[in-house]
Write a protein that holds these residues in place. Structure first.
Motif, short mmCIF file in Angstrom:
data_model
loop_
_atom_site.label_atom_id
_atom_site.label_comp_id
_atom_site.label_asym_id
_atom_site.label_seq_id
_atom_site.Cartn_x
_atom_site.Cartn_y
_atom_site.Cartn_z
N ARG A 59 0.83 -1.21 0.00
CA ARG A 59 0.00 0.00 0.00
C ARG A 59 0.86 1.26 0.00
O ARG A 59 0.50 2.26 -0.61
CB ARG A 59 -0.93 0.00 1.20
CG ARG A 59 -2.03 -1.03 1.09
CD ARG A 59 -2.98 -1.00 2.27
NE ARG A 59 -3.81 -2.17 2.27
CZ ARG A 59 -3.75 -3.14 3.18
NH1 ARG A 59 -2.93 -3.07 4.20
NH2 ARG A 59 -4.55 -4.19 3.08
N LYS A 60 2.00 1.21 0.69
CA LYS A 60 2.90 2.36 0.71
C LYS A 60 3.54 2.59 -0.66
O LYS A 60 3.86 3.73 -1.00
CB LYS A 60 3.99 2.16 1.75
CG LYS A 60 3.49 2.24 3.16
CD LYS A 60 4.60 1.97 4.16
CE LYS A 60 4.06 1.95 5.57
NZ LYS A 60 5.09 1.57 6.55
N PRO A 63 1.05 3.97 -6.30
CA PRO A 63 1.06 5.35 -6.79
C PRO A 63 -0.19 6.07 -6.32
O PRO A 63 -1.24 5.46 -6.14
CB PRO A 63 1.07 5.19 -8.31
CG PRO A 63 0.62 3.81 -8.59
CD PRO A 63 0.93 3.00 -7.36
N PRO A 64 -0.09 7.38 -6.10
CA PRO A 64 -1.27 8.12 -5.62
C PRO A 64 -2.37 8.13 -6.67
O PRO A 64 -2.11 8.18 -7.87
CB PRO A 64 -0.74 9.53 -5.37
CG PRO A 64 0.51 9.63 -6.18
CD PRO A 64 1.06 8.24 -6.30
N LYS A 65 -3.58 8.03 -6.20
CA LYS A 65 -4.73 8.07 -7.09
C LYS A 65 -5.02 9.52 -7.45
O LYS A 65 -4.98 10.39 -6.61
CB LYS A 65 -5.95 7.47 -6.41
CG LYS A 65 -5.78 6.02 -6.05
CD LYS A 65 -6.82 5.22 -6.77
CE LYS A 65 -6.70 3.78 -6.33
NZ LYS A 65 -6.46 2.90 -7.39
#
Length: 88
Positions: A59-60, A63-65
């Motif tokens: 999860r870390k 990539p950002p959504k």
């Protein structure tokens, strides 16, 4: 695959990290398959803890959504209005 392995694979695909960390992704799926197979409670607890750690790491790495905010929506609406105005 069992329920846990299917859910883990689906989350990995949703996160989009299978190509970023293929080994860690496969480890998570393998751990989830071990949970599905069952076993003694101590082993399941240990596997569950390792699975949780692997998923936290994945999860870390995700990539950002990119989500549309109000400004993006207004910009899109403006473009659509200009396109419609040119057509008439």
């Amino acid at each position: 695959m069992g329920a846990n392995a299917d859910a883990t694979a689906a989350e990995i695909d949703q996160l989009g990290v299978r190509h970023i960390a293929p080994g860690l992704a496969q480890l998570a799926i393998t751990l989830a398959e071990s949970v599905d197979e069952g076993g003694n409670q101590t082993a399941l607890a240990n596997v569950g803890r390792e699975l949780r750690t692997a998923m936290e790491s994945l999860r870390k790495l995700a990539p950002p959504k990119v989500e549309n905010d109000d400004v993006d929506q207004l910009l899109t609406q403006g473009v659509e209005r200009r396109v419609r105005a040119r057509r008439t």
